[in-house]
Design a protein around this motif. Sequence first.
Motif, PDB file in Angstrom:
ATOM      1  N   LEU A 306      14.772  87.704 -78.932  1.00 53.72           N
ATOM      2  CA  LEU A 306      16.144  87.442 -79.371  1.00 53.72           C
ATOM      3  C   LEU A 306      17.183  88.293 -78.664  1.00 53.72           C
ATOM      4  CD1 LEU A 306      15.697  86.967 -83.228  1.00 53.72           C
ATOM      5  CD2 LEU A 306      15.485  85.306 -81.382  1.00 53.72           C
ATOM      6  N   GLU A 307      16.775  89.420 -78.116  1.00 53.91           N
ATOM      7  CA  GLU A 307      17.757  90.271 -77.446  1.00 53.91           C
ATOM      8  C   GLU A 307      17.965  89.883 -75.994  1.00 53.91           C
ATOM      9  OE1 GLU A 307      16.414  94.261 -78.005  1.00 53.91           O
ATOM     10  OE2 GLU A 307      17.157  94.414 -80.055  1.00 53.91           O
ATOM     11  N   TYR A 365      21.333  87.459 -82.497  1.00 58.02           N
ATOM     12  CA  TYR A 365      21.051  86.070 -82.133  1.00 58.02           C
ATOM     13  C   TYR A 365      21.939  85.104 -82.917  1.00 58.02           C
ATOM     14  CZ  TYR A 365      18.660  81.588 -82.088  1.00 58.02           C
ATOM     15  OH  TYR A 365      18.379  80.252 -82.005  1.00 58.02           O
ATOM     16  N   GLU A 368      25.476  84.595 -81.821  1.00 58.06           N
ATOM     17  CA  GLU A 368      25.661  83.835 -80.583  1.00 58.06           C
ATOM     18  C   GLU A 368      25.449  82.330 -80.773  1.00 58.06           C
ATOM     19  OE1 GLU A 368      26.629  85.459 -77.731  1.00 58.06           O
ATOM     20  OE2 GLU A 368      26.785  87.159 -79.122  1.00 58.06           O
ATOM     21  N   SER A 382      15.761  81.805 -89.205  1.00 58.53           N
ATOM     22  CA  SER A 382      16.376  83.113 -88.939  1.00 58.53           C
ATOM     23  C   SER A 382      17.278  83.540 -90.092  1.00 58.53           C
ATOM     24  CB  SER A 382      17.175  83.060 -87.626  1.00 58.53           C
ATOM     25  OG  SER A 382      16.347  82.689 -86.540  1.00 58.53           O
TER      26      SER A 382
END
Length: 711
Positions: A306-307, A365, A368, A382
């Motif tokens: 996720l990063e 995440y 975004e 999530s």
Amino acid sequence: PRFQAMASDSGDGHATLKRCLGVLRDARNDSEQFAALLLVTKAVKAGEVDAKTRRQIFDAIGFTFPTRLLTSRQPPAGCPPHTFRAFGLTLLACFCTDPELAGHSQILNKIPTFNDILLSPCDLDCISMVDDVYQCLSAVLATARGPRELVTKGTVSALCQAYLNGGHGSDRALTLLGGLLAVAEAKCWQRDAPQLLAVLSKLSGDFLKAEDMTKFELCEVLPHFIPLSPPLTENSQGSECLCRLYKGLADVLGSKLSQSQRDPALKLAASLVQACGAEWIPAGSAGSKFLALLVNLACVEVRLTLEEPGPMETEGKKEVVTACYVLMEMGIQECLREENPLLENVQKVQLMRIMEEAFGAVIFYLREVKQEELQDPFIFASVRVLGAWMAEETSSLKQEICELLPFLVDYARKLFKEGSPAVSLPQAELVSAKGSALPQDALRFLLPGFCHLTAEDRPRDILISVGAPALLCEYFLQQWEVLTSKSTAPAPLTSTEMSLQTLCGIFLNLVVTAPDLVRCDKTFSSLMDVLLNSLPLLLPQKHHLVLAANVATLSLMMARILAGSAALQGTKSAKEFFGAAIRFLSQAHTAQADPSSDGLALAVSPTFVSAWDDIQELWFLGMQALAGCIPLFPWLPQAVLQAQWLQGLSQLLSHVAPSSVDFELVTAFQAVLVELARASEQCRDVILSHHGTEWASLYGMAALEQCLAEQ
């Protein structure tokens, strides 16, 4: 002679097949029909049949002739005994490549025959028959009615036995079982649990013993055979399977792995957590280290994925991360577990820090996410796992969570309003084909976190600014409809009831901290109308006592703020509500024999005992709110008199030992009694006539004594 000529024709296979079909239609007897059929079957086996020709074959012979072949016991001279059956199966396998024909009742009623062939001894001459049966069963499974028919007609048991026998096509039996379990898991396990456990036992044994790539291939297969229902923890065979799976996973995850090897292992571990929580991990040093390793690996995987800038590369990666979410949620639960914990305190502190970093990546995440991506089930997974973190960890990542709140509310609103068609990924309860929760119900998983956040100024202000209260009111109304549409029989606490309880907690926070919002926002008036009607329905159902306590207390608190609303001006619903609230508050305590003396002691009523830990605080708050309502509603003292609460309470306090009534309880009783005595001469007279002055002095109720002494 004409058949021999066609059979030796080296020209166009399709032309030959068409001539055979013509002969088949015009055959004068069984011998001619069989000879033509032999050539048709030869073409089918050679793969020379397209969809159009396949339909021509079916139109020429239908189901009647293959059915006759399957039941015939007299093969042609010099042919093996199963010759006719083999021809019949080949034709049916050909027909089954047409989805419409595969779901036909004439195919479905032959499922028992297919099962028998799978379980019959198989020599070299029978291999093609077994292949055709698997082709038929695979086609049936893909139809709408197929899975149900296969389960009810015994195919699960037959496939299990075929796999365990290890004969020709046993790998296809396993694949078919996996497909059946994917669409009808509960029915399969309900009907054939012993056979499926035997398969799982073999798979788990192979998994433990394997020392090559087979181990990782089994990681992909095994999740299909791990049921959400209880069999794994209910008998010794299931427990042995879990033990072997734990040992096998410990071997795998304790080794140096490539990404392609680690991913299926994490997904297998997540399936086990989804089915059994942490029960499959043994207590002790080895188990705690394994659990910590599992959660650690999951957090690392989430951060790495996720990063990274840009979109995730494949859907498969999302499946792995969703599996990691399951493991992280287990990590949260185990870090908070106080009774018989698997983790030591040092491990808990370390894991909470590691999980905080992973949840930071989840928040990054979600910040975004683009509008067009909101239907992605991975977004839902999530949000759900972040909701689990927010429900338990209220201090860390607060700034980041506050910044994300507008997105979370907008996302939950969008799914709630539109009824998202998203299908969730495998994650505990909600996130899997195995799960039952509706994918649009993101709010359900955010409510506990919102309950914490509405108690704090900054996050509460943000939630109010983005319209969360109105959304939550709508959600309460919807969940109330769901609850009241179900049976009134006692049942385990449902997610609907839990959501309603949590919503009451959120609204209580708003009533206490933002009364102007409650007073001015019309949605709270609508909520009040529903609450007034709901308590009289809930209270008689003792299995809803905790929810009734929440509703009673919230309603009384709101009534103080909305006292001027039309709904509360002595209407039928208002009087019925206050009558129910008085019954709830008055029935909580009783007198019972004191084992330490010959007298009586005040105690929680038997019907309230089991829920008292959950409702005690609500009861005291409700008493306080009722005391605040009495001066606002002139007709309320009369409702108290009609319920005969004053008489009952006077008798109770007169008969029990004062030492059995603690100070907090005395304070609660006094607050209500003083307001009643001030508001109603009749109430004051009832208290006095029941020796109120004496027991008020006995319990140190100075304010009540003074009130009763006034003329």
